[in-house]
Design an enzyme around this catalytic site. Sequence first.
Site, mmCIF file in Angstrom:
data_model
loop_
_atom_site.group_PDB
_atom_site.id
_atom_site.type_symbol
_atom_site.label_atom_id
_atom_site.label_comp_id
_atom_site.label_asym_id
_atom_site.label_seq_id
_atom_site.Cartn_x
_atom_site.Cartn_y
_atom_site.Cartn_z
ATOM 1 N N GLY A 96 -33.512 -85.591 -20.953
ATOM 2 C CA GLY A 96 -32.814 -84.744 -21.912
ATOM 3 C C GLY A 96 -33.689 -83.613 -22.437
ATOM 4 O O GLY A 96 -33.230 -82.484 -22.595
ATOM 5 N N ASN A 105 -27.865 -87.753 -32.798
ATOM 6 C CA ASN A 105 -28.591 -88.983 -32.478
ATOM 7 C C ASN A 105 -28.892 -89.843 -33.695
ATOM 8 O O ASN A 105 -29.129 -91.027 -33.573
ATOM 9 C CB ASN A 105 -29.885 -88.657 -31.731
ATOM 10 N N GLN A 127 -26.415 -87.887 -26.355
ATOM 11 C CA GLN A 127 -25.859 -89.070 -27.010
ATOM 12 C C GLN A 127 -24.388 -89.305 -26.652
ATOM 13 O O GLN A 127 -23.833 -90.358 -26.958
ATOM 14 C CB GLN A 127 -25.977 -88.952 -28.538
ATOM 15 N N SER A 179 -29.121 -87.506 -20.284
ATOM 16 C CA SER A 179 -30.330 -88.276 -19.998
ATOM 17 C C SER A 179 -29.975 -89.705 -19.604
ATOM 18 O O SER A 179 -29.196 -90.373 -20.293
ATOM 19 C CB SER A 179 -31.213 -88.286 -21.254
ATOM 20 N N GLY A 180 -30.564 -90.176 -18.503
ATOM 21 C CA GLY A 180 -30.243 -91.493 -17.955
ATOM 22 C C GLY A 180 -30.460 -92.664 -18.903
ATOM 23 O O GLY A 180 -29.633 -93.575 -18.983
ATOM 24 N N HIS A 181 -31.570 -92.625 -19.638
ATOM 25 C CA HIS A 181 -31.906 -93.835 -20.412
ATOM 26 C C HIS A 181 -31.095 -94.014 -21.688
ATOM 27 O O HIS A 181 -31.272 -94.997 -22.407
ATOM 28 C CB HIS A 181 -33.413 -93.900 -20.698
ATOM 29 N N THR A 239 -40.549 -82.953 -5.766
ATOM 30 C CA THR A 239 -39.841 -84.003 -5.038
ATOM 31 C C THR A 239 -38.996 -84.817 -6.012
ATOM 32 O O THR A 239 -39.473 -85.232 -7.059
ATOM 33 C CB THR A 239 -40.851 -84.911 -4.313
ATOM 34 N N CYS A 241 -38.536 -90.085 -33.226
ATOM 35 C CA CYS A 241 -39.526 -89.043 -32.945
ATOM 36 C C CYS A 241 -40.293 -88.645 -34.193
ATOM 37 O O CYS A 241 -41.391 -88.114 -34.105
ATOM 38 C CB CYS A 241 -38.837 -87.810 -32.378
HETATM 39 C C1 LIG Z 1 -32.943 -88.831 -26.575
HETATM 40 C C2 LIG Z 1 -32.445 -87.478 -26.843
HETATM 41 C C3 LIG Z 1 -33.031 -86.352 -26.243
HETATM 42 C C4 LIG Z 1 -34.232 -86.468 -25.354
HETATM 43 O O1 LIG Z 1 -33.937 -87.075 -24.124
HETATM 44 P P1 LIG Z 1 -35.138 -87.684 -23.239
HETATM 45 O O2 LIG Z 1 -34.475 -88.069 -21.970
HETATM 46 O O3 LIG Z 1 -35.682 -88.836 -23.987
HETATM 47 O O4 LIG Z 1 -36.121 -86.580 -23.039
HETATM 48 C C5 LIG Z 1 -32.484 -85.113 -26.516
HETATM 49 N N1 LIG Z 1 -31.432 -84.970 -27.325
HETATM 50 C C6 LIG Z 1 -30.827 -86.024 -27.913
HETATM 51 C C7 LIG Z 1 -29.642 -85.803 -28.787
HETATM 52 C C8 LIG Z 1 -31.326 -87.305 -27.704
HETATM 53 O O5 LIG Z 1 -30.748 -88.334 -28.309
#
Ligand SMILES: *Cc1c(COP(=O)(O)O)cnc(C)c1O
Length: 393
Positions: free
Chosen positions: A69, A150, A178, A198-200, A236, A323
């Site tokens: 993200g 978030n 989110q 973002s995947g996680h 890559t 953060c």
């Molecule tokens: C977690 C988050 C990000 C950052 O994503 P990462 O994959 O951890 O770098 C950016 N924006 C929001 C709103 C998030 O919750």
Amino acid sequence: MIYLDNAGTTKISAKAKEAMMPFFDEIYGNASSLHMAGQIAKEHLESARTKIAKAINAEPSEVYFTSGGTESDNWAISTACKFGALKGKKHIVTSAIEHHAVLHVLDEMKKQGFKVTYLPVYENGIVRVEDVKKAITPETCLVTIMFANNEIGTIQPIEEIGKICAESGVIFHSDAVQAVGHVKVDVKTLKVNMLSMSGHKFHGPKGVGALYVKKGTPLFNFIHGGAQEQNRRAGTENLAGIVGMSVALEEAVEEIESTSKKLTELRDLLLTELSKIEHSKINGDKVKRLPNNFNMCFEGIEGESLLLLLSDAGVCASSGSACTSGSLDPSHVLLALGLPHEVAHGSLRLTLSRYTTKEEILTTIKEVKRVVELLRKMSPVWDSLQKGGKHVI
Ligand SMILES: *Cc1c(COP(=O)(O)O)cnc(C)c1O
């Protein structure tokens, strides 16, 4: 352990993990190689891209893989600013509650001569569409407003903002990290030019994400080196991660309605029960918010202490944003809601996932009630409030 910090990160789903395994040994070709191993890798890469595109109603050629993200946000903002500067337009519109992956990039842009307008979000944590309209000037090159916050989970009127931006010919980016996999995201109806994910954050692996870029939107190279990602983002590809993310998103989207229903019930149980604690306040709109997000303030206590005692009791929660933990400043998001500093300090965020159970929520309710009472007993601030001080909430 009860894990209620799913806005921070999520556990990888069993399906996504299993889908990734072959890419560590069997399918290890480089997708840029012309030989058979490379071509097999390339096929998997493109099929993952198609899955991601389908999940947000985009074309596969509009999906660019990134490291997450943060990178997607950096890329989207810097590309729009570069394009803006070429046309002599150096004004950006954003909200006061963006993630640092947006706010800190904007700080950099300010050093390069850009002006930034931060829209207020009022007490409910939501941007007003008419404010966006008023803020756009002929100098505006970018509007960047997050889909869902978030910290407090509030959902912004992205479709309406997209319409205004399209009418004004201004590039519109949304940090949807989110939202994707949690609520319906359809880039066609939203009229966004760029959208970060973002995947996680949806039970995929860490260190992989994507940027959606609508066809026709200018896009400059962000990482220079090779010809990957249509010559726009070299390096890559993290194929195992990309495949894991695509499977996780497909799964999340399939289950989006049942998950949303289940989480709304559990979240509302937390809100109802914990609102019974006196001098507490729910942060952010109660309806226009992510189904998995709970955020409240409790007067007279420190969020950090609450967090540590809950952790001792086996509950992983968050106060403010992960953060910023380690800094003593209260969250910029809670301050943007108009909360006084001392109240914003006493915040608690609980974010659920489809793996969260009702038993876990009942235990958490019990523990939060116990810990808040304990901390208030030891709190000089609470003591003076009890002795006739003026309560703020
Ligand atoms: C977690 C988050 C990000 C950052 O994503 P990462 O994959 O951890 O770098 C950016 N924006 C929001 C709103 C998030 O919750």
